[in-house]
Scaffold this motif. Structure first.
Motif, PDB file in Angstrom:
ATOM      1  N   ASP A 161       0.847  -1.182   0.000  1.00  0.00           N
ATOM      2  CA  ASP A 161       0.000   0.000   0.000  1.00  0.00           C
ATOM      3  C   ASP A 161       0.893   1.247   0.000  1.00  0.00           C
ATOM      4  O   ASP A 161       1.758   1.379   0.874  1.00  0.00           O
ATOM      5  CB  ASP A 161      -0.879  -0.033   1.266  1.00  0.00           C
ATOM      6  N   SER A 191      -0.784  -4.697   1.628  1.00  0.00           N
ATOM      7  CA  SER A 191      -2.229  -4.440   1.583  1.00  0.00           C
ATOM      8  C   SER A 191      -2.953  -5.695   2.052  1.00  0.00           C
ATOM      9  O   SER A 191      -2.545  -6.800   1.702  1.00  0.00           O
ATOM     10  CB  SER A 191      -2.680  -4.134   0.151  1.00  0.00           C
ATOM     11  N   ASP A 226      -6.973  -7.604   3.178  1.00  0.00           N
ATOM     12  CA  ASP A 226      -8.427  -7.540   3.162  1.00  0.00           C
ATOM     13  C   ASP A 226      -8.902  -7.459   4.612  1.00  0.00           C
ATOM     14  O   ASP A 226      -8.089  -7.445   5.536  1.00  0.00           O
ATOM     15  CB  ASP A 226      -8.985  -8.747   2.378  1.00  0.00           C
ATOM     16  N   SER A 281      -2.184 -10.168  -0.585  1.00  0.00           N
ATOM     17  CA  SER A 281      -2.502 -10.492  -1.982  1.00  0.00           C
ATOM     18  C   SER A 281      -2.193 -11.955  -2.306  1.00  0.00           C
ATOM     19  O   SER A 281      -2.623 -12.474  -3.317  1.00  0.00           O
ATOM     20  CB  SER A 281      -1.736  -9.559  -2.924  1.00  0.00           C
ATOM     21  N   ARG A 319     -14.174  -8.472  -2.975  1.00  0.00           N
ATOM     22  CA  ARG A 319     -13.685  -7.331  -2.231  1.00  0.00           C
ATOM     23  C   ARG A 319     -13.676  -6.083  -3.104  1.00  0.00           C
ATOM     24  O   ARG A 319     -13.658  -6.170  -4.317  1.00  0.00           O
ATOM     25  CB  ARG A 319     -12.301  -7.559  -1.649  1.00  0.00           C
ATOM     26  N   GLN A 320     -13.670  -4.982  -2.442  1.00  0.00           N
ATOM     27  CA  GLN A 320     -13.588  -3.710  -3.143  1.00  0.00           C
ATOM     28  C   GLN A 320     -12.579  -2.831  -2.418  1.00  0.00           C
ATOM     29  O   GLN A 320     -12.520  -2.824  -1.195  1.00  0.00           O
ATOM     30  CB  GLN A 320     -14.986  -3.058  -3.147  1.00  0.00           C
ATOM     31  N   SER A 321     -11.778  -2.120  -3.174  1.00  0.00           N
ATOM     32  CA  SER A 321     -10.716  -1.346  -2.516  1.00  0.00           C
ATOM     33  C   SER A 321     -11.242  -0.011  -2.010  1.00  0.00           C
ATOM     34  O   SER A 321     -12.243   0.516  -2.486  1.00  0.00           O
ATOM     35  CB  SER A 321      -9.557  -1.127  -3.484  1.00  0.00           C
ATOM     36  N   ARG A 334     -10.097   3.841  -1.570  1.00  0.00           N
ATOM     37  CA  ARG A 334      -9.100   4.837  -1.961  1.00  0.00           C
ATOM     38  C   ARG A 334      -8.928   5.841  -0.837  1.00  0.00           C
ATOM     39  O   ARG A 334      -9.909   6.399  -0.350  1.00  0.00           O
ATOM     40  CB  ARG A 334      -9.570   5.595  -3.216  1.00  0.00           C
ATOM     41  N   GLN A 383      -7.131  -2.253   3.368  1.00  0.00           N
ATOM     42  CA  GLN A 383      -7.235  -1.460   2.147  1.00  0.00           C
ATOM     43  C   GLN A 383      -8.439  -1.877   1.306  1.00  0.00           C
ATOM     44  O   GLN A 383      -8.742  -1.238   0.309  1.00  0.00           O
ATOM     45  CB  GLN A 383      -5.946  -1.600   1.324  1.00  0.00           C
ATOM     46  N   THR A 384      -9.104  -2.961   1.737  1.00  0.00           N
ATOM     47  CA  THR A 384     -10.292  -3.412   1.000  1.00  0.00           C
ATOM     48  C   THR A 384     -11.397  -3.757   1.994  1.00  0.00           C
ATOM     49  O   THR A 384     -11.138  -4.006   3.172  1.00  0.00           O
ATOM     50  CB  THR A 384     -10.003  -4.684   0.157  1.00  0.00           C
ATOM     51  N   ALA A 441     -14.896   1.108  -6.476  1.00  0.00           N
ATOM     52  CA  ALA A 441     -13.993   1.451  -5.391  1.00  0.00           C
ATOM     53  C   ALA A 441     -14.652   2.469  -4.461  1.00  0.00           C
ATOM     54  O   ALA A 441     -15.365   3.373  -4.911  1.00  0.00           O
ATOM     55  CB  ALA A 441     -12.697   2.031  -5.950  1.00  0.00           C
TER      56      ALA A 441
END
Lengths: 464, 407
Positions: B263, B270, B272, B278, B323-325, B327, B338-339, B398
């Motif tokens: 990140d 980053s 979840d 990841s 998942r959705q990030s 911002r 971050q998600t 996002a």
């Protein structure tokens, strides 16, 4: 007063890379040598900060002493490096053109390189340049490829020269700046805080103090040191994946300009700046210039944006009022000078040593008996692309985790024939605390491990 | 044959030890903690002052005592702690390359928990001007001198920074007869609640706010620092050391080298909402995620992620939810995780740029507010925002997190 038979042939003033190579050359030829160094360790002045490249001399002034020294030294380095275990990382270099004017100068640069005997150089189109280095900014226009430019370890090389010289009988005195000199007719008498040292002849390798030493010995100096500061930024090892080839700028009249290159230790560095200054012992880093280097690096390789910085440093180069090396002799005074080695000292040192030795032997002929067996001290490997000590069992633990330096390596450096004199020397010999945490984790441990073993200790006397 | 374990934990600090202990408590078979130093316990092992352990042991402990208890508890639970073991790469499928006193080896882990912690930003990273004498260090190095090596590296240092760790530096100094010349905050506003500064002054350490560091001076050893104060006057402080405290940054070298997504806000991996990186085999906990939280926070986080890992190992759980990030928008330095997913509520861990006074807004791609909260805090204050379980619409694009400041 006649010199006694025990007076050494040569006193070398200064144990930078040139002084170390000089000591090696004279000792290998059978001369007796004493080295006087003002600092606590070798490489305490200009030699500790450089870009660690072994240059081909492709862009050196044609016909110059600098060119012949560099080329002789380049060959000699490659010849001796296996015996001394000195690493080379074959990267090649590209002189990249970023503007139409720079691009227009590349053919002349190619002609100069060819004229200098660097015949494997060739021009690369923009596509060829980007094919070789895909992470370069898109506005690159082309490049001159110089395959022979390679990366070396800027500290193990001079350490090998000095260690070899010492093994051949050269005596090193540290914290021994020359404060007064008397010509006794047959020999020089040099006053230092470490005592009075006699030697028949003197070779001035005093770098930033070169003109002052010359004036002290001869009454006047033929040249004037005008210190030029170079600042560098070293990026995290992750950055090294962004560039394979050494990236050189199209040179201007004054300096070789800002270089972007990997190091043999697996980092990426950008520098140097070129800042004229009066002060000879103030290699300070300054924020605007460091930010300028970072901006420049990001401009050339956009992937560097946001990349963590590992280290910053600055060095002073012994530039003079003229561009060329200031190498000369006063045979009548038994004085020889290797001065004004402002930029290519790491590459040229072995060649400069050979040249000055020939000057001396021509002026003061004598029958030297070269040693029958030449000791070949093997330097510990610190290059990232070769096996490191931590990968072999029995290393007694890793002390510096950023650079993966083991206890065994640190002990070996402290117990070596030419041990470090200060914290900087310990760092240069082992890479401890040179990494991204800069001693956050290991500084205290290093201070304890080196206690009582450095001329200039890490801890003050009342630390307990 | 390659050695195997159920879970490999990388880093024996509060997060790693708490997670390993909890994994054993939950009945996981073989849990191995790899610690690169010769001592387990992480950063607290050289923070020789209270308060540690209120949440974990219901008592007030010094850092070293706290670290020892964490280690004892883990060992009693059946955790294997391997000291002097450095994980040099996390390969696909949980395969670790490990360097030890015997050279390099490999271990195959069912799941990996990365808990490598963080460190203070160095003088070099801060691009601090001046000379580079001996005697410039971070708080951790100072405390390592005092508490691990039993040495006093200087007597009159200047301390830069005004975070909690800066006060830790002051305390460590004063307990060892070191008299800091001053505590200097160059960023303008101090990073701790004001009352903490009273403690500094009570210990005889003047606080200088809003000064610029012009240069570090000293040829061999530090001789002093030059400052320019808020009014533009030059100020010279004689000193024999310099401490750069705080400005923590994740120890994310292994994560970076192993190709985990990082990140740009935290510079750590980053994750979840459950702490997965990841790489589906690799989970993350502790201060490598969020510079910087207390040891107690990291400990609790390690326990929480341990439960997720235990459930994941017992799988085959449901497929990972969409998942959705998030911002990080205006005014936000970072947000962890971050998600977000539809799986359940999550608490966001947030840092603002500078002091935070205003409202945090989490909005979906259509601009609808999903969560909002008023915040008011000093710089570096940990901010939290609770997010409810999200439906498909909210996860269509996002999300964005912003701080709308009050003037």
């Amino acid at each position: 007063m006649a010199a006694s038979p025990t007076v050494p042939d040569i006193a070398i003033i200064g144990a930078g890379v040139v002084g170390c190579a000089m000591a090696r050359k004279f000792a290998m030829e059978g001369a007796s040598v004493v080295v006087l160094e003002a600092g606590a360790d070798i490489l305490s002045g200009a030699s500790k900060a450089n870009s660690a490249i072994l240059h081909t001399g492709f862009d050196a002034p044609p016909g110059s002493l600098e060119l012949s020294c560099m080329q002789a030294a380049y060959d000699e380095y490659l010849r001796i490096r296996t015996d001394l275990n000195l690493p080379v990382l074959e990267t090649g270099a590209m002189v990249a053109a970023w503007t139409a004017e720079e691009e227009a100068r590349l053919p002349d640069l190619l002609a100069q390189a060819q004229g200098n005997g660097v015949t494997d150089t060739r021009l690369l189109s923009r596509d060829e340049t980007l094919a070789r280095e895909p992470k370069l900014a898109a506005h690159v226009r082309g490049a001159l490829l110089v395959p022979g430019e390679v990366l070396i370890d800027p500290w193990s090389a001079p350490l090998a020269y000095a260690t070899q010289a010492q093994a051949l009988g050269a005596r090193f005195h540290f914290l021994a700046p020359v404060t007064a000199a008397h010509d006794e007719g047959t020999h020089w008498s040099l006053e230092t805080p470490a005592g009075r040292i006699a030697a028949r002849s003197v070779v001035n390798c005093a770098g930033l103090q070169g003109d002052r030493i010359e004036a002290m010995l001869l009454g006047a100096a033929r040249f004037e040191v005008r210190p030029r500061k170079g600042q560098f930024v070293v990026y995290d090892k992750a950055a090294a994946a962004l560039l394979r080839t050494i990236l050189l700028p199209v040179p201007n009249d004054r300096t070789k300009g800002v270089v972007l290159t990997r190091t043999i230790f697996g980092n990426l560095l950008v520098g140097p700046t070129a800042e004229e200054q009066q002060d000879r012992d103030r290699p300070d880093v300054t924020e605007p210039e460091l930010e300028g280097l970072i901006a420049k690096a990001e401009e050339l390789v956009p992937g560097l944006r946001g990349m963590p910085v590992t280290a910053v440093y600055a060095g002073l180069r012994p530039a003079t009022e003229r561009k060329e090396y200031r190498v000369h002799a006063e045979p009548a005074r038994r004085y020889y000078c290797a001065g004004g080695i402002r930029s290519t000292g790491l590459t040229g040192a072995l060649g400069i040593a050979g040249h000055v030795f020939a000057l001396w032997l021509g002026a003061e002929p004598r029958d030297l008996v070269a040693p029958g067996v030449v000791p070949q001290p093997r330097m510990p490997n610190l290059a990232e692309h070769l096996p490191r000590d931590w990968q072999a069992p029995g290393h007694d633990g890793i002390v510096c985790h950023c650079e993966m330096v083991t206890r065994r390596e640190i002990e070996a450096a402290l117990d070596s024939p030419l041990p470090p004199g200060d914290y900087g020397g310990l760092r240069r010999r082992t890479r401890c605390a040179m990494g991204r945490c800069q001693g956050f984790n290991c500084l205290a441990r290093l201070a304890t491990l080196s206690e009582g073993r450095l001329r200039a200790p890490i801890l003050p006397e009342d630390a307990r | 044959m390659t050695e195997t374990c159920d879970v490999a934990v990388i880093g024996a600090g509060p997060a790693g030890l708490a997670a390993a202990t909890e994994l054993k408590r939950l009945g996981i078979g073989r849990v191995v903690v790899f610690e690169r130093f010769g001592v387990a316990g992480g950063i607290p092992r050289h923070c020789g002052h209270p308060p540690f352990g209120m949440r974990e042991f219901a008592r007030v402990l010094t850092g070293p005592a706290y670290a020892r208890r964490l280690v004892r508890r883990a060992e009693r639970a059946g955790v294997e702690i391997r000291l002097n073991h450095t994980v040099t790469a996390i390969g696909a499928g949980g395969r670790l390359t490990v360097a030890s006193l015997d050279g390099a080896g490999e271990i195959a882990a069912g799941r990996v928990l990365l808990a490598t912690g963080n460190r203070e930003r160095t003088r070099a990273q801060r691009l601090v001007p001046g000379l580079r004498p001996v005697g410039v260090m971070n708080t951790a190095a100072l405390q390592s001198f005092l508490y691990e090596e039993d040495r006093v590296p200087f007597r009159r240092p200047v301390i830069f920074g005004s975070e909690l760790v800066s006060l830790s530096a002051v305390l460590s100094c004063r307990r060892h007869g070191i008299r800091p010349v001053a505590l200097v905050e160059t960023g303008g506003q101090v990073k701790v609640p004001r009352p903490f500064l009273l403690m500094c002054r009570a210990l005889g350490v003047p606080v200088i706010e809003g000064a610029q560091l012009v240069s570090i001076e000293g040829q061999g050893r530090v001789s002093g620092v030059r400052l320019r104060d808020a009014a533009g006057r030059d100020l010279q402080l004689a000193a024999d050391g310099v401490i750069f405290s705080g400005q923590f940054t994740p120890e994310a070298t292994l994560a970076r080298a192993s190709g985990l997504a990082l990140d740009p806000g935290t510079l750590g991996p980053s994750i979840d909402p459950v702490g997965r990186s990841s790489d589906p085999h690799v989970f993350v906990a502790g201060n490598v995620l969020h510079p910087v939280e207390t040891a107690g926070f990291c400990w609790a986080e390690g326990r929480r992620v341990a439960r997720i890992i235990a459930a994941d190992l017992r799988g085959p759980g449901a497929a990972a939810p969409a998942r959705q990030s998030i911002r990080a928008g205006a005014g936000i330095r970072y947000v962890v995780p971050q998600t977000v997913t539809a799986a359940g509520p999550v608490r966001l861990n947030i840092r603002a740029e500078g002091a935070a006074k205003g409202h945090l807004y989490l909005r979906d791609a259509a601009g609808r507010t999903i969560a909002c909260r008023r915040v008011h805090g000093h710089p570096e204050k940990p901010l939290r925002l609770d997010v409810p379980a999200l439906d498909g619409d909210a996860l269509a694009g996002a999300l964005s997190l912003t701080l709308e400041r009050e003037t």
